[in-house]
Write a protein that holds these residues in place. Structure first.
Motif, short mmCIF file in Angstrom:
data_model
loop_
_atom_site.label_atom_id
_atom_site.label_comp_id
_atom_site.label_asym_id
_atom_site.label_seq_id
_atom_site.Cartn_x
_atom_site.Cartn_y
_atom_site.Cartn_z
N ASP A 101 0.82 -1.21 0.00
CA ASP A 101 0.00 0.00 0.00
C ASP A 101 0.85 1.26 0.00
O ASP A 101 0.33 2.34 -0.25
N ASN A 146 0.61 -6.27 5.90
CA ASN A 146 -0.33 -5.33 6.54
C ASN A 146 -0.78 -4.29 5.51
O ASN A 146 -0.08 -3.30 5.27
N MET A 147 -1.95 -4.54 4.89
CA MET A 147 -2.47 -3.63 3.85
C MET A 147 -3.97 -3.46 4.03
O MET A 147 -4.64 -4.34 4.58
N PRO A 148 -4.53 -2.35 3.53
CA PRO A 148 -5.99 -2.16 3.60
C PRO A 148 -6.71 -3.02 2.56
O PRO A 148 -6.07 -3.58 1.67
N ILE A 187 1.84 4.71 14.00
CA ILE A 187 1.21 3.41 13.82
C ILE A 187 0.77 2.91 15.19
O ILE A 187 1.49 3.05 16.17
N SER A 208 -1.77 -1.24 13.40
CA SER A 208 -2.70 -0.53 12.52
C SER A 208 -1.99 -0.23 11.20
O SER A 208 -0.79 -0.49 11.06
N LEU A 209 -2.72 0.31 10.26
CA LEU A 209 -2.07 0.87 9.08
C LEU A 209 -1.45 2.21 9.47
O LEU A 209 -1.97 2.90 10.35
N PRO A 210 -0.33 2.58 8.85
CA PRO A 210 0.29 3.86 9.22
C PRO A 210 -0.55 5.05 8.77
O PRO A 210 -1.28 4.97 7.79
#
Lengths: 124, 151
Positions: free
Chosen positions: A10, A58-60, B44, B111-113
């Protein structure tokens, strides 16, 4: 003949850095495709001929683990090797990724030499 | 080795191997990040057995220099490339902190950054936290790496 590589992350910065690392590692390729999440990666794999996938975890939208799970269910792409490139290097997560077909993992931060060491044997 | 030393080690490794920029510790740990001026913060979140946030506070001109070095191209303003690069720095630091705090990778989720930026702002926890705030210096200036962990 080179390789067709798909970079899944991402972060556009990280996609650029991985592409640069491939070049610095002396790995020849014909095309580098990019995707910002697992969903986009599946779309690329449906349309393009890809030899190897380098994917973040770790991606949306669809993370790297869900991407592996979905890819494993699609006959036309399930045998394309995937390497995880991620800050996520815990044994449980990497173990799950490998159980879903990932063939290796590279931890961020990485150097071009580390990329070459892991990917070299899998590239033409 | 305590967590401060490991964060220092991780920060220097990230900047050396990926940003291609020399950084070093710039004095002892701080007790507060204070008022951040013309700065961009990448952060994050951590959730699970340890809850908190990892943040990197970088003055705009330093963030521009870092992004230029990271991407190997000229950047002259705070744009999407800078926000993405600073977020990715937080992501890599957060991943390393997760590795420090857990071995199996499943009892802490990241979490996502995300990034925030502004002319003048503060970065404070609303709950009781253990704070680690480490100053680093580059040729272009100073930045801070901050870890807040809920007590």
């Amino acid at each position: 003949m080179g390789n067709n590589v798909l970079l899944v992350d991402d972060s556009s910065t990280m996609r650029k850095i991985v592409g640069r690392s491939l070049r610095q590692a002396g790995i020849e390729f014909d095309n580098i495709f990019e995707a910002a999440d697992g969903l986009q990666a599946l779309e690329v794999l449906e349309k393009e001929s890809v030899d190897i996938v380098l994917s973040d975890i770790n991606m949306p939208n669809m993370d790297g683990i869900a991407f592996l799970r979905e890819k494993a269910n699609r006959a036309n792409m399930k045998n394309i090797p995937v390497f995880m490139i991620s800050t996520e290097t815990g044994e449980d997560i990497i173990g799950e990724a490998k159980s879903l077909g990932a063939v290796g993992a590279i931890k961020k931060p990485f150097t071009p030499d580390m990329v070459n060491e892991v990917l070299g044997p899998f590239l033409k | 080795m305590d967590i401060s030393e490991k964060i220092i080690e991780s920060t220097i490794e990230i900047f050396t191997t990926m940003v291609m920029m020399d950084v070093s510790v710039d004095g002892p740990p701080l007790t507060a990040s204070g008022t951040l001026c013309d700065t961009i913060t990448g952060m994050i979140g951590l959730a699970g057995t340890h809850k908190g946030v990892l943040a990197i506070h970088i003055p705009n001109h330093v963030a521009i220099a870092i992004t230029s070095s990271f991407l190997g191209m000229d950047v002259d303003e705070i744009n999407d490339d800078v926000r993405d690069a600073v977020g990715e720095l937080a992501n890599m630091l957060g991943g390393n902190v997760k590795t420090i705090l857990t071995q199996n990778g499943r009892d802490i989720n990241l979490s996502l950054p995300s990034t925030i930026a502004g002319h003048e702002y503060g970065f404070k926890a609303t709950t009781d936290v253990d704070l680690v705030i480490l100053p680093f210096k580059t040729e272009q200036g100073r930045f801070l790496v901050e870890l807040q962990l809920e007590k």
